[in-house]
Each structure stands twice: as structure tokens, then as C-alpha cells.
Design a protein around this motif. Structure first.
Motif, PDB file in Angstrom:
ATOM      1  N   HIS A  11      49.747 -33.288  27.438  1.00 22.64           N
ATOM      2  CA  HIS A  11      49.149 -32.414  28.456  1.00 22.64           C
ATOM      3  C   HIS A  11      49.320 -30.943  28.098  1.00 22.64           C
ATOM      4  N   SER A  12      48.358 -30.134  28.533  1.00 17.02           N
ATOM      5  CA  SER A  12      48.414 -28.685  28.345  1.00 17.02           C
ATOM      6  C   SER A  12      48.560 -28.005  29.698  1.00 17.02           C
ATOM      7  N   ASN A  13      49.364 -26.954  29.725  1.00 15.63           N
ATOM      8  CA  ASN A  13      49.451 -26.159  30.946  1.00 15.63           C
ATOM      9  C   ASN A  13      48.308 -25.157  31.023  1.00 15.63           C
ATOM     10  N   VAL A  14      47.844 -24.922  32.215  1.00 19.26           N
ATOM     11  CA  VAL A  14      46.774 -23.964  32.484  1.00 19.26           C
ATOM     12  C   VAL A  14      47.136 -23.239  33.776  1.00 19.26           C
ATOM     13  N   SER A  15      46.303 -22.272  34.148  1.00 21.81           N
ATOM     14  CA  SER A  15      46.504 -21.598  35.432  1.00 21.81           C
ATOM     15  C   SER A  15      45.163 -21.397  36.111  1.00 21.81           C
ATOM     16  N   LEU A  47      36.619 -35.388  25.847  1.00 21.97           N
ATOM     17  CA  LEU A  47      37.562 -36.165  26.658  1.00 21.97           C
ATOM     18  C   LEU A  47      38.683 -36.735  25.801  1.00 21.97           C
ATOM     19  N   PRO A  48      39.858 -37.000  26.360  1.00 19.33           N
ATOM     20  CA  PRO A  48      40.221 -36.676  27.745  1.00 19.33           C
ATOM     21  C   PRO A  48      40.559 -35.183  27.907  1.00 19.33           C
ATOM     22  N   LYS A  49      40.515 -34.724  29.150  1.00 20.12           N
ATOM     23  CA  LYS A  49      41.080 -33.417  29.510  1.00 20.12           C
ATOM     24  C   LYS A  49      42.387 -33.698  30.222  1.00 20.12           C
ATOM     25  N   LEU A  50      43.453 -33.158  29.681  1.00 22.51           N
ATOM     26  CA  LEU A  50      44.787 -33.456  30.215  1.00 22.51           C
ATOM     27  C   LEU A  50      45.470 -32.157  30.602  1.00 22.51           C
ATOM     28  N   PHE A  51      45.191 -31.688  31.819  1.00 23.49           N
ATOM     29  CA  PHE A  51      45.679 -30.377  32.268  1.00 23.49           C
ATOM     30  C   PHE A  51      46.764 -30.520  33.329  1.00 23.49           C
ATOM     31  N   ASN A  52      47.661 -29.571  33.304  1.00 27.47           N
ATOM     32  CA  ASN A  52      48.677 -29.464  34.349  1.00 27.47           C
ATOM     33  C   ASN A  52      48.856 -27.998  34.700  1.00 27.47           C
ATOM     34  N   MET A  98      45.509 -28.898  19.002  1.00 25.53           N
ATOM     35  CA  MET A  98      44.300 -28.214  19.485  1.00 25.53           C
ATOM     36  C   MET A  98      43.455 -29.210  20.289  1.00 25.53           C
ATOM     37  N   SER A  99      42.782 -28.689  21.267  1.00 24.90           N
ATOM     38  CA  SER A  99      41.928 -29.572  22.062  1.00 24.90           C
ATOM     39  C   SER A  99      40.749 -30.012  21.200  1.00 24.90           C
ATOM     40  N   LYS A 100      40.407 -31.252  21.375  1.00 28.46           N
ATOM     41  CA  LYS A 100      39.220 -31.733  20.689  1.00 28.46           C
ATOM     42  C   LYS A 100      38.016 -31.196  21.424  1.00 28.46           C
ATOM     43  N   ASN A 101      37.063 -30.711  20.738  1.00 26.81           N
ATOM     44  CA  ASN A 101      35.853 -30.351  21.461  1.00 26.81           C
ATOM     45  C   ASN A 101      34.644 -30.535  20.569  1.00 26.81           C
ATOM     46  N   ASN A 102      33.524 -30.595  21.228  1.00 28.79           N
ATOM     47  CA  ASN A 102      32.318 -30.964  20.498  1.00 28.79           C
ATOM     48  C   ASN A 102      31.532 -29.780  19.968  1.00 28.79           C
ATOM     49  N   LYS A 103      32.147 -28.600  20.083  1.00 28.88           N
ATOM     50  CA  LYS A 103      31.440 -27.423  19.606  1.00 28.88           C
ATOM     51  C   LYS A 103      31.395 -27.507  18.090  1.00 28.88           C
ATOM     52  N   GLN A 104      30.220 -27.543  17.540  1.00 29.09           N
ATOM     53  CA  GLN A 104      30.108 -27.725  16.098  1.00 29.09           C
ATOM     54  C   GLN A 104      30.038 -26.386  15.369  1.00 29.09           C
ATOM     55  N   PHE A 105      30.007 -25.312  16.107  1.00 31.86           N
ATOM     56  CA  PHE A 105      30.048 -24.010  15.441  1.00 31.86           C
ATOM     57  C   PHE A 105      30.577 -22.979  16.425  1.00 31.86           C
ATOM     58  N   VAL A 106      31.069 -21.930  15.899  1.00 30.93           N
ATOM     59  CA  VAL A 106      31.528 -20.852  16.752  1.00 30.93           C
ATOM     60  C   VAL A 106      30.386 -19.850  16.852  1.00 30.93           C
ATOM     61  N   GLU A 107      30.013 -19.563  18.092  1.00 33.67           N
ATOM     62  CA  GLU A 107      28.902 -18.637  18.275  1.00 33.67           C
ATOM     63  C   GLU A 107      29.283 -17.253  17.769  1.00 33.67           C
ATOM     64  N   GLY A 124      44.968 -19.869  26.044  1.00 35.30           N
ATOM     65  CA  GLY A 124      45.426 -18.622  26.659  1.00 35.30           C
ATOM     66  C   GLY A 124      46.775 -18.795  27.329  1.00 35.30           C
ATOM     67  N   PHE A 125      46.944 -19.931  28.012  1.00 39.56           N
ATOM     68  CA  PHE A 125      48.196 -20.133  28.736  1.00 39.56           C
ATOM     69  C   PHE A 125      49.366 -20.376  27.780  1.00 39.56           C
ATOM     70  N   ALA A 126      49.093 -21.021  26.651  1.00 40.95           N
ATOM     71  CA  ALA A 126      50.163 -21.268  25.673  1.00 40.95           C
ATOM     72  C   ALA A 126      50.692 -19.945  25.120  1.00 40.95           C
ATOM     73  N   ILE A 127      49.800 -18.976  24.913  1.00 41.68           N
ATOM     74  CA  ILE A 127      50.244 -17.652  24.456  1.00 41.68           C
ATOM     75  C   ILE A 127      51.088 -16.996  25.550  1.00 41.68           C
ATOM     76  N   TRP A 128      50.587 -17.041  26.787  1.00 43.14           N
ATOM     77  CA  TRP A 128      51.331 -16.452  27.907  1.00 43.14           C
ATOM     78  C   TRP A 128      52.691 -17.128  28.079  1.00 43.14           C
ATOM     79  N   GLU A 129      52.752 -18.436  27.917  1.00 44.18           N
ATOM     80  CA  GLU A 129      54.043 -19.144  28.025  1.00 44.18           C
ATOM     81  C   GLU A 129      55.048 -18.637  26.991  1.00 44.18           C
TER      82      GLU A 129
END
Lengths: 479, 479
Positions: free
Chosen positions: A68-72, A135-140, B1-10, B48-53
Motif C-alpha cells: 500500500h501507498s500513503n496519500v493525502s 489496477l490494483p490501486k492500494l491507497f491509505n 513504482m505504481s504500475k500504470n498504462n501510460k505508454q509515454f510521458v507527455e 508526492g506523499f512519499a517525498i513529503w513523508e
């Protein structure tokens, strides 16, 4: 420990005389909480917050280990968004705090101070989930929430409380249900292995489940006074929020599918359980694994030459092994003993001139009050072992209490008798009809706590109506 | 890192073309933040939250090392309490969110959602401080606050933001002033040693100080576009709040004395500085010491036998040494390179079949783009050293930028020319009159950032009015 000028610990009400007053006294005398200026809000003081931080860190570590990842997410929810999921708004609307003015500006739409954040996560997931790859999104998140409660008590029911709320989205029902179960296991583990609180694991009835959930899993604990406390819940939403918020993903076959969601939370309410499961008439009893200070060194006759030096040497020696502190203030040792008993410090280490001469210390357990003399040379071995013994003992005491007050009832006479004579959990069969559940509550003020995962067949008929029983339910009066 | 389906960075806007748009693009593309449903609120996403943590953990450790305890005070303040300190309410009233309804009940007194918590701590200290033995009180809380801003930008100015707010009470002025200075030093240390952001240290002018403070100390940093950002502030209150809230203690001579107070805060605004000090046209650049992922392994030709195994072996080997992650998704390596450049991961580790054959990896620095081939046998030594080089280099770059854009102005022509031609800090003498300060702001939109601790005498007369100069001030346009 904070220095303070209190030269004695005030007497607290005996729990047998007035349990509610005992609770209030302990919360205050142990310096856990003070009251905020707005009715029902609380100030969590340094000692209370240090305990909460330890619980938080243990949970957070497990959340991260399970991916899980923390978010705000924001504190504020527009009223229109809250209304998207019908059951959810019905459950929460009566206890929402409303912001209607920002600066000098009257708002066009009222804003709700979050009572929980399902709708915000729902909206976010709708925008950010497109394909199975998302998916999945695992937020806390660790956050504060507000519920406009009519009657409030510190930790147990407060206008604002702290908690973590996990919100996850999954491709399949199976995966989401596994998540729901996994998070309940983490709550059970924290309760049992860290807080030394034995719990019942089960499912909430339809009447008691979370507003908007398909089902709610719960861990339930038992207080000294025989009342239950819901200690952590994990909800499976099915696709209810996905339908309301249009959260869909393209699966590998190119079909649009709704996601399956969960949410789960543990809050500062658990501090109430910690107090009411382990506390006694001398105050708190904090389990060593969660105690901010596991051992407190109290020098005896500290004005005598060498005593304080030796006490500080001892602290330095032990501090890499256990969470140890020293009180070298000018308060009398007796007052210090009382104070740290009130605060539930698991072990007190006494050291005076005679002990120094004999190269020993005195270890005093908070749970049993037992004293033992330990040679300094054996302390590194003995102290951690003793802390473990304390941890196990208070868990066993709580488990014994839970077991001894759990009664089986086959009819309402037995049910009521149990509540009167030996308050605790009542195991009783239920037909599954919510009217029986409501009538039991009306007549006894006991509610269904959970449908335990481990089912037994204790009778053939519903404890209330006598019709064919569907399942075993644990009932209790509850906080 | 979160898996995501973005195949390119805009593509993102070049900062030279439109700095504000570049900022917005980076914040979005690097997946730091999304917008909340209520205008001006933000969702801090996992990265963003991981940096803030990490920033939070570094600060929290230092707070505890210097004897502070964490607490949790309420979100809500009754309106009447907010009004107790006159300067304070004047400063904050225009930007307060008001709760006027709880559940179905119209409130008799409006409740303010905290914009800061001085008054709550003031009230608490008044009740809990009696004697010199109760001092000092060294409290901090990690919390969310709300300020009803008209124009908002993620991190820089949001309706709700996260921060820590320290609130302390002391027996003497000297001790409170030492605390004020100590906490500013901690902010400066975090900025410079962890965030690689050089800062100016100084005092705010009367006009720019915190509402209700006797004086405010500040650390100020410089963004790529030559604008300043207040990065952390520490306030000395003298006895102002003590008089307003009647916070008195009995000293050793038995006399009633008011306490001396401080407060200090650093917020998620610092994330804005992190972005705008180090970022470039390929995205974020995160300093290694604060980066959630310091090195990202990107396997090349990962479909070839053995490549992924070797890449995972590498991760396992390195993960006790640095914060390392691996991207084994089916995205093309080029897309991965772009994504992790956008996210500012300090070092990329490339490993393909040829590298495996040669028992080497390729290390690519985010800051300079330099590549180096490193034998596997030397990686444990080289990688941490390289991360330190990156940390030092980006600090040096920021320092060079700060120094090169700091101009001395003796009159308003020079002042305006500097702002036009080489935006940055302007060192200029000031007479101490707030009308000069206001006129400078009216004419140039630059504000006084701080009266630096290290004073120089760059001219004899006030840059605006020509009267006798009192002190050197740093001026800049600011966020």
C-alpha cells in the motif's frame, strides 16, 4: 517523561464502583487526553500521542509491506459529491459538520468536513483508472475525520478523531475480497500481538455493516466491564461505488468492467480499548510491545553520592536494548512509583545505594506488582525476557476474561440472565431476520457484534423468535 | 513504482516559455498531485506523499532529538477563542472557513477550521502551566490547516495544506529566543543538507512578520524563475499570547510571571520549492537524500533469457545499501527512461545482455545526464558515492544560481533594472520605515524577504527614500 509539578497522583474511582468515572479518571490522570474547546473534541497529550504513534508505526509498516501507498486526500467534500452513493449519504448525513462560509464569502454549495473519504477516492479512481494495468490501486491515508456525535467521550466517541483509512480498487471480486480479509488479519495481529487484546473475528450483520458496503468484517474486543468495542473494520464494497461513480476499466479482453473496492480503518478508538482491556484501579497497563517507555528507572535515595551517576550509567547501558527512561526529578520515589503505575509503564527499575553495593537492581512489574532482585550482570538478559512475560501475561488475562464471560444462550431468558450476571459476549443462534436483531436491542440494549468466521451450532432455533436458526452470532452491549 | 498504462510521458512546457505552466505540467506529469473536488484543495498522490513523508521523518527526528513531543490538538476553534489575541485574529479572520451547522443543528457559535493553532495551545498552556516546574512545554503537531485563499496552486497556495506546527512555552525570554533560533537552524539544515536548497536566514520586517508575533525568523529560497519562496518560519511571541490568554507560572521566588512563547512551521509548500529549485525541462530532479527511490533499475532487452533474473539479483544486492526499485513492466525502456527522468529519480541503472556479459551496469545521472559504465564488483562502492555527487552537484547549482542572481541596488533604478534583467534577490539598504517597504511593493511587486543575520553595509542611504539606512534587507518577488 514531561516534568511536572504534580507531587502526587490523585486517587481514581474504583472501576467496580463506577466504570465510566474510572475511565475518565484514568484518561486524565495518566495524561493521555484533555478536552478541546469545541464540545466533544480532544487534545491528545504527549503520552497519549506517543502510544498512538507506536500503533500507527506498526500498522503503517504492515500496510507498506503489503504494497500500500500513503496519500493525502482533502478534508473537504462538496455536498453534491457526498450524495452520489445513496446508502452512504443516508448513513453519514446526520452527523456531518458543514462549512457554509469561507472568509467573507457565503458558499454557493455547502461543504462537508469529511466523516470518511469513500466518495473522494471514488471520484479519483473514476478519473485515474482506465485499464487493467492501472489496477490494483492500494491507497491509505492517515487523517482526521469529523462526526457530529451528540454524546462524546475521549477516544471512544469524539467529534473529531484520528485514524487511517485504506481505500483500494481491484480488477476482480476475488482479489478485493482477499484484500478485505488480509486487512482484517492485520488489525487482528496488531490487537493480539502488540496491544495484547484478544479479538473475535467475524462479519457484521446487514444492520450493523458500514453504510454503502456489501459486507463489513470486524474485530471485536471485550472491555473490563463486559462491554464490547469494535476495534477495526474492513469493508468489501463490491461494485456499488464503481456503479455510483462510474469507475470502470478495460480488461484484457477489451471489455469495460466495474472495479471491486474495499475500505478499512482503525482509529484512536483503539486507545479506549487499550485502557479498558488492561487498566486496573492503579491506572493504565500498557503492553510492553507498544509502550513508549518500557522500563522506567527510579533512583532511590538519589541525593546520596554515586546513585544518580549509576542510574544514568544504567540508562545508557539499556537504551539500545529497550525503551528506557529515567526520572531524576526531586519528587519522592513513592510519588514516582504512583505516577508510572498510573501511566502503565510495564517495568519499574529501582536502584538505591544498597542495590549499588550489591551490584543489583529491583525490577517491579506493573501487571502483577511482583518484585525481583536481578544482578546487574544479568539485566541485559532478564529485562527483555521480563517484558515478554508481562506482554504474555496481560494477553492471557484478557483472554481469560473474554472466555470466562462468554456465555451461550438458547433463549431470551438465558440471554438476559447472562447480561445481568456475567456481562460479556453472548453466543446465540439467529434466524437472520433483522427484526429479531432490533427487538433484542430494544429489550436488552445488546447488539449483534459479529457473525464469527468460526461457526458453531449451539442450538437449532433463533434465540429471539424460535424459528429455524441460520447462524451463530456474538452479541454484547457495546461502546 | 505504481504500475500504470501510460505508454509515454507527455511533453511538458519549457520553463523559459511559461514557468507557471511548466510547474503545473511537472506537478501533474510527475504524479505528485491532483486537484480535489473543492476548489483549491489537493490530492497528494503516492509519489508526492512519499517525498513529503521523507521530509517529515527527517524533521520529526530532529524535533524529538531536541526534546519536543508530538501532540494532536483539535481541528475546530470556537470563534470567541480565536478573537482573544487581537493582531492574530486580524491576520487570519479574512481567510477562515466557518462551520455553522453540525448534523441538523444550527450552531449557536460559529466554529473556525484551524488556520493555525496558537490560540488552542495558548488556552491549553493557560490551564496546564502553573509553576516553573511545568516549563518548558515543547509541543509539535503534524496536522492539516485551512486558509480560504482566493487564488490557489498545488503546494504553493492551497485551501488546505499539511504542515507541522511547533508551539512552545518557556520561563524566560532568553530560552524562548534560543528555541526560536534553534528551530530555524533545523529548517535551514533540512533545506540545505537534505533538500539541497540553499537558503538565506534572517528576520522578517514588521510588515511581513506573523500575525501576533514579536518577530519572525525565516529561511528564504530562490526558484528558477528568480522568485523567492518562504521555506520555513520560526516566531518569537514574547509574552503577547501569555497576556491575552493569561498563561502565568510561579517562579522560584514565588512570583507570578508570564511565559515566553514560540511557534514554528514548515509545510507542504516546501514541495513547491523542491520542484522549482531543482526541476528542469525534463521534469523533477529529486535530491538523493530525500528521494523515495534513489536508483531505478531499468532492464534492457528484458525478454532475453537471464536479463530479468540478473536485474532482480541486482536489486536484492543493492536494497540494503540504497533505496532501489526495478521496473520490469512491459513498457519500452525509452518510455521508462522518460518516466523516471520526469519523476527526478537521481540515478538510473541500465542493464542489458551486453552489460551482463561484461559484468557491468550503466549508471545514468538525472542531474547531468552523464553515463558511466561500472563493473558490477565496484557498484556497492560507486553507487552511494555517485548519489552523494548528485546531491552535492544540485546543491552547488542552486547556490550558483542564487549567488549569480543576487544583485546589490543602491537606488530604485538599479533595483528595477535588476528585477527586469536578472530576477533574484536584491540586497538593498532600508531606512526601517514601512511606507518605503510598501511603496517598493507597489512599484515593483517585490517584497522584503528578510533582514539577513549577516549584515553588510552596501550603502549609506535607504534604497527608496534616500534617508539614512538602518539595515540591509533582501528583497524579491515571491510566491
Amino acid at each position: 517523561m514531561s516534568k511536572n509539578n504534580k507531587q502526587f497522583v490523585e486517587k481514581i474511582t474504583a472501576m467496580e464502583d463506577d466504570f465510566a468515572q474510572w475511565y475518565t479518571d484514568v484518561v486524565k490522570q495518566a495524561e493521555l487526553v484533555d478536552y478541546g474547546a469545541v464540545r466533544g473534541t480532544m487534545i491528545i497529550k504527549p503520552y497519549g500521542f506517543a502510544i498512538w504513534e507506536n500503533i500507527r508505526d506498526q500498522l503503517d509498516r504492515r500496510f507498506k509491506e503489503t504494497g500500500h501507498s500513503n496519500v493525502s486526500f482533502p478534508l473537504f467534500i462538496p455536498e453534491s459529491m457526498l450524495q452520489k452513493e445513496k446508502d452512504h449519504i443516508e448513513g453519514f448525513a446526520p452527523e456531518v459538520a458543514w462549512v457554509t462560509k469561507g472568509g467573507e464569502e457565503e458558499l454557493e454549495e455547502r461543504i462537508c468536513v469529511r466523516p470518511t473519504s469513500e466518495v473522494l477516492f471514488g471520484e479519483y479512481y473514476a478519473k485515474n483508472i482506465h485499464s487493467y494495468r492501472d489496477l490494483p490501486k492500494l491507497f491509505n491515508q492517515w487523517s482526521n475525520v469529523v462526526r457530529w456525535e451528540k454524546t462524546t467521550r475521549p477516544f471512544l466517541r469524539s467529534l473529531e478523531f484520528l485514524w487511517q483509512e485504506g481505500h483500494t480498487a481491484h480488477a476482480t471480486q476475488e482479489e478485493a475480497e482477499e484484500e478485505t480479509a488480509q486487512m482484517l488479519d492485520i488489525y487482528a495481529e496488531i490487537c493480539e500481538d502488540y496491544l495484547a487484546i484478544p479479538v473475535l473475528r467475524g462479519k457484521k450483520t446487514e444492520k450493523e455493516k458500514f453504510a454503502g458496503a456489501e459486507y463489513t468484517l470486524t474485530v471485536e474486543s471485550l472491555m473490563h466491564d463486559g462491554k464490547a468495542l469494535q476495534s477495526g473494520t474492513s469493508h468489501y464494497f463490491g461494485t456499488g461505488f464503481a456503479e455510483a461513480f462510474d469507475i470502470r476499466y478495460l480488461n484484457k479482453d477489451g471489455e469495460q468492467q466495474p472495479v471491486h473496492q474495499t475500505s478499512w480503518g482503525m482509529s484512536t478508538r483503539i486507545m479506549g480499548a487499550l485502557i479498558m482491556v488492561h487498566g486496573d484501579n492503579r491506572g493504565l497497563v500498557i503492553p510492553p510491545r507498544i509502550a513508549p517507555t518500557q522500563a522506567m528507572i527510579v533512583p532511590v535515595a538519589q541525593h546520596k553520592e554515586g546513585v544518580l551517576d549509576k542510574a544514568y550509567d544504567l540508562r545508557d547501558r539499556l537504551q539500545h536494548l529497550v525503551r528506557v527512561d529515567i526520572d531524576s526529578s526531586d519528587k519522592k520515589p513513592g510519588w514516582k512509583f504512583n505516577e508510572y503505575e498510573m501511566k502503565g509503564i510495564p517495568v519499574r527499575i529501582e536502584m538505591g545505594p544498597k542495590d549499588i553495593e550489591n551490584e543489583q537492581v529491583v525490577l517491579v512489574r506493573r501487571d502483577t506488582g511482583d518484585k525481583e532482585f536481578v544482578p546487574l550482570s544479568e539485566l541485559e538478559e532478564r529485562l527483555p525476557a521480563l517484558l515478554e512475560e508481562v506482554q504474555q501475561n496481560i494477553y492471557n488475562q484478557a483472554l481469560t476474561h473474554l472466555n470466562e464471560t462468554t456465555t451461550t444462550a438458547k433463549n431470551m431468558d438465558e440471554f438476559k440472565q447472562a447480561l445481568d450476571e456475567k456481562p460479556g459476549f453472548i453466543q446465540a443462534m439467529w434466524c437472520g431476520d433483522h427484526t429479531c436483531e432490533e427487538k433484542i436491542k430494544d429489550e436488552t440494549s445488546a447488539t449483534s457484534r459479529c457473525i464469527p468466521f468460526e461457526q458453531q451450532h449451539v442450538s437449532d432455533s433463533c434465540v429471539y423468535c424460535g424459528r429455524e436458526a441460520k447462524e451463530l452470532v456474538y452479541w454484547a452491549r457495546a461502546y
